[in-house]
Every structure is written in structure tokens, then in C-alpha cells.
Design a protein around this motif. Structure first.
Motif, PDB file in Angstrom:
ATOM      1  N   ASP A  41      55.397  50.555  52.815  1.00  0.00           N
ATOM      2  CA  ASP A  41      54.744  49.314  52.395  1.00  0.00           C
ATOM      3  C   ASP A  41      53.363  49.596  51.809  1.00  0.00           C
ATOM      4  O   ASP A  41      52.960  49.004  50.809  1.00  0.00           O
ATOM      5  CB  ASP A  41      54.616  48.357  53.583  1.00  0.00           C
ATOM      6  N   ARG A  45      52.237  48.721  48.028  1.00  0.00           N
ATOM      7  CA  ARG A  45      51.143  47.780  47.816  1.00  0.00           C
ATOM      8  C   ARG A  45      50.022  48.409  46.993  1.00  0.00           C
ATOM      9  O   ARG A  45      49.420  47.752  46.139  1.00  0.00           O
ATOM     10  CB  ARG A  45      50.615  47.309  49.169  1.00  0.00           C
ATOM     11  N   ASN A 188      43.479  44.831  48.240  1.00  0.00           N
ATOM     12  CA  ASN A 188      43.529  43.378  48.385  1.00  0.00           C
ATOM     13  C   ASN A 188      43.570  42.653  47.042  1.00  0.00           C
ATOM     14  O   ASN A 188      43.508  41.423  47.009  1.00  0.00           O
ATOM     15  CB  ASN A 188      42.312  42.889  49.170  1.00  0.00           C
ATOM     16  N   LEU A 193      49.105  42.519  45.446  1.00  0.00           N
ATOM     17  CA  LEU A 193      50.041  41.504  45.939  1.00  0.00           C
ATOM     18  C   LEU A 193      51.272  41.431  45.050  1.00  0.00           C
ATOM     19  O   LEU A 193      52.409  41.304  45.545  1.00  0.00           O
ATOM     20  CB  LEU A 193      49.357  40.138  45.981  1.00  0.00           C
ATOM     21  N   ASN A 196      54.225  43.846  45.658  1.00  0.00           N
ATOM     22  CA  ASN A 196      55.099  43.692  46.816  1.00  0.00           C
ATOM     23  C   ASN A 196      55.015  42.256  47.339  1.00  0.00           C
ATOM     24  O   ASN A 196      54.679  42.026  48.504  1.00  0.00           O
ATOM     25  CB  ASN A 196      54.678  44.684  47.910  1.00  0.00           C
ATOM     26  N   ALA A 199      56.157  40.761  50.838  1.00  0.00           N
ATOM     27  CA  ALA A 199      55.500  41.163  52.087  1.00  0.00           C
ATOM     28  C   ALA A 199      54.414  40.184  52.517  1.00  0.00           C
ATOM     29  O   ALA A 199      53.922  40.277  53.649  1.00  0.00           O
ATOM     30  CB  ALA A 199      54.894  42.555  51.934  1.00  0.00           C
ATOM     31  N   PHE A 200      54.042  39.230  51.659  1.00  0.00           N
ATOM     32  CA  PHE A 200      52.876  38.401  51.925  1.00  0.00           C
ATOM     33  C   PHE A 200      53.240  36.943  52.157  1.00  0.00           C
ATOM     34  O   PHE A 200      54.139  36.396  51.519  1.00  0.00           O
ATOM     35  CB  PHE A 200      51.894  38.483  50.747  1.00  0.00           C
ATOM     36  N   SER A 217      48.214  36.593  53.702  1.00  0.00           N
ATOM     37  CA  SER A 217      48.243  37.614  54.751  1.00  0.00           C
ATOM     38  C   SER A 217      49.518  38.436  54.659  1.00  0.00           C
ATOM     39  O   SER A 217      50.565  37.943  54.218  1.00  0.00           O
ATOM     40  CB  SER A 217      48.128  36.989  56.144  1.00  0.00           C
ATOM     41  N   GLU A 218      49.398  39.692  55.061  1.00  0.00           N
ATOM     42  CA  GLU A 218      50.563  40.550  55.246  1.00  0.00           C
ATOM     43  C   GLU A 218      50.888  40.471  56.734  1.00  0.00           C
ATOM     44  O   GLU A 218      50.347  41.212  57.556  1.00  0.00           O
ATOM     45  CB  GLU A 218      50.259  41.981  54.798  1.00  0.00           C
ATOM     46  N   THR A 219      51.746  39.532  57.081  1.00  0.00           N
ATOM     47  CA  THR A 219      51.918  39.138  58.476  1.00  0.00           C
ATOM     48  C   THR A 219      52.464  40.262  59.357  1.00  0.00           C
ATOM     49  O   THR A 219      52.175  40.299  60.551  1.00  0.00           O
ATOM     50  CB  THR A 219      52.838  37.915  58.576  1.00  0.00           C
ATOM     51  N   ASP A 223      47.282  41.458  58.666  1.00  0.00           N
ATOM     52  CA  ASP A 223      46.238  41.671  57.663  1.00  0.00           C
ATOM     53  C   ASP A 223      45.921  40.374  56.923  1.00  0.00           C
ATOM     54  O   ASP A 223      46.747  39.864  56.163  1.00  0.00           O
ATOM     55  CB  ASP A 223      46.706  42.747  56.682  1.00  0.00           C
ATOM     56  N   THR A 225      44.532  39.103  54.046  1.00  0.00           N
ATOM     57  CA  THR A 225      44.284  39.806  52.787  1.00  0.00           C
ATOM     58  C   THR A 225      43.284  39.081  51.899  1.00  0.00           C
ATOM     59  O   THR A 225      42.345  39.694  51.379  1.00  0.00           O
ATOM     60  CB  THR A 225      45.614  39.989  52.036  1.00  0.00           C
TER      61      THR A 225
END
Length: 290
Positions: A41, A45, A188, A193, A196, A199-200, A217-219, A223, A225
């Protein structure tokens, strides 16, 4: 002395699985833990490119490496140090210097004009290596962590005025970039973003038909973000409600907010009032290749 049987080479033909094993070996004794899914990941990213990443190889094994991301950043085609490491028994041999020196010509041939990275401000040996390679500091970042439940408790007490908040796409969030008070770091950035998006978690706050704030956020990793509110709509609970929703969705027990510009006192004060504590500072460093 440098071992004469060490070869510096591109990682173009090296499987990601082998690169990940080298990364895990290099950081085995560090307090920060990784696994292959997390690395996959992270590399995605940050835009890691094998053909423009390089390593020192001894007896067929990667013993030191620099993994580079490549992307347009601040208007220039840049390389970004996604990860640099050396396995313990090969440290102190100048391998990072050799790898970086080897990488400059291929990066320039690919059109890269600048090289950027972040490094912990108190990691003096690493800072000295980068200065020796010609890097200078162009910005400073503060990084924060928090206990989810502490943040949730504080924000629920404060978030009395509830705006309409809806899920959003990365593209919708990108259209609101003007709400941000500083240029995000590489990891960030909106481009990160977009590499990927699945992922957010992206959220937008609304005042009727008008978007007034967003959070990302990247849960999976806790994170936070990006978080920004229209300057004309601040101090109305918009940021508190967005942050509450993001933290409630976290997949781990602690949240983190990395690379907040140190001069962005409004966001730093907001995070601290929400239960986040300062964990470290980082230098943003740059070297102009052309």
C-alpha cells in the motif's frame, strides 16, 4: 572500506516480493513495524517505480536500497525517497551515498528535475548524509498521534452543530483543494490519493448545495491524510464533525496525522485541542538535479 563485491544496480527486474523482504530485513530492529500488505500500500500510494529505484547487492542479496517514487510535485517532475534502508551488517560502509550517486544520471535521463524526501529532524546521522548529498531543507513538518477513544470523546462534546456529511470520491475532494492552508507533503498529496483511491475514506461537509469542508483518511492504518474547511466556514463545528467521522472509521486503535506544516498553527491547534499529541518533527528536504 567498501566491499569490492557489492554491485549497485537498478531494481527494474527485481520482484516486489524480494524488495519487500529487503525492506523488512533493514527495519527488523526498529520500533515501527511493517508487513508486506502495508508495504504494498505504501509503495503504491507513494508512486514507487522499480526501474528508477536502486540497490546495493552482495552475493545475490539486496543489502541496501533506495526506493523512488516519481510524480509531478509542485509543478516539477520529482523523485521521492519512498524508503531508504540498509541491513544491519552492511551499515557504515557508505552504501547509501553510493546508491544515490548512481541514481542521479538515470533520474535525470527520465526527466526528473528535483529529488524530495522527509527525514526525522532528530535523526542527525541521516540528516548529515542528505546534506552531504546536496539536500537542503525547504519545509518543516509536525507529526501527531492520538488515542481514538480520547479523540472521539472530545469531539462528540464539541461537535454540536452537525453539517451534512457525505461520502465523496478523490476527484470531488481534489476540486476543493483551495480550502487547504498549505501544500501537502508527497505522501498526502492529491496525486498520492489518486494512485490508490480505494484505500481512502473521503468525506465532504455541505451547507445546502455548497461544499464547505472535506476530510480524507486511510482507515486501515489510522492515517488522517487531509482535513480542510472553507476559511469562511470555520469555527462552526465543520472540522470537528469531519474529524469525528474519520476517527470513528479507523481500523486500528490509534490515529495519526503526519506532515502538518509547522507554520499551519490553525490546524495544529485544532488537532491538539482534539486530543492529538506531537510525536515528532520532520524536515522536508530537496535537491535540485537540473
Amino acid at each position: 572500506m567498501i566491499d569490492c563485491d557489492i554491485e549497485i544496480k537498478s531494481l527494474a527486474d527485481t520482484p516486489w516480493s524480494e524488495i519487500m523482504r529487503a525492506f523488512l530485513d533493514a527495519f527488523a530492529e526498529y520500533s515501527v513495524t511493517f508487513d508486506e500488505a502495508m508495504l504494498a500500500d505504501m509503495f503504491k500510494r507513494r508512486g514507487a517505480r522499480r526501474e528508477l529505484s536502486f540497490a546495493a547487492v552482495a552475493d545475490g542479496r539486496i543489502v541496501s536500497f533506495i526506493i523512488n517514487g516519481i510524480c509531478s510535485y509542485n509543478g516539477n517532475l520529482c523523485a521521492y525517497d519512498t524508503g531508504t534502508g540498509t541491513i544491519k551488517e552492511y551499515r557504515g560502509k557508505g552504501l547509501t551515498d553510493r546508491i544515490f550517486a548512481h541514481s542521479v544520471a538515470p533520474l535525470m535521463a527520465a526527466g526528473v528535475t528535483d529529488y524530495v524526501l522527509e527525514v526525522l529532524s532528530d535523526n542527525h546521522p541521516a540528516c548529515e548524509i542528505y546534506r552531504r548529498q546536496g539536500f537542503t531543507i525547504f519545509t518543516e513538518y509536525a507529526c501527531y498521534t492520538a488515542d481514538n477513544q480520547d479523540v472521539i470523546g472530545r469531539l462528540r462534546r464539541r461537535a454540536d452543530s452537525v453539517p451534512v456529511i457525505t461520502p465523496a470520491t478523490v476527484e470531488q475532494v481534489s476540486a476543493l483543494a483551495g480550502f487547504m492552508d498549505f501544500t501537502p507533503s508527497w505522501q498526502n498529496s492529491l496525486a498520492s490519493l489518486e494512485r490508490n483511491p480505494e484505500a481512502f475514506l473521503c468525506l465532504i461537509a455541505w451547507d445546502g448545495p455548497k461544499p464547505i469542508g472535506f476530510g480524507v483518511s486511510e482507515t486501515a492504518y489510522g492515517d488522517i491524510t487531509l482535513l480542510a474547511v472553507d476559511p469562511a466556514c470555520r469555527r462552526r463545528g465543520v472540522g470537528s464533525n469531519l474529524l469525528l467521522r474519520l476517527v470513528e472509521a479507523n481500523g486500528i486503535e490509534r490515529a495519526k496525522a503526519l506532515n502538518i506544516a509547522t507554520d499551519c498553527t490553525s490546524l495544529r491547534s485544532f488537532l491538539e485541542a482534539s486530543g492529538f499529541t506531537l510525536s515528532c518533527y520532520q524536515h522536508g528536504m530537496i535537491k535540485h538535479l537540473k
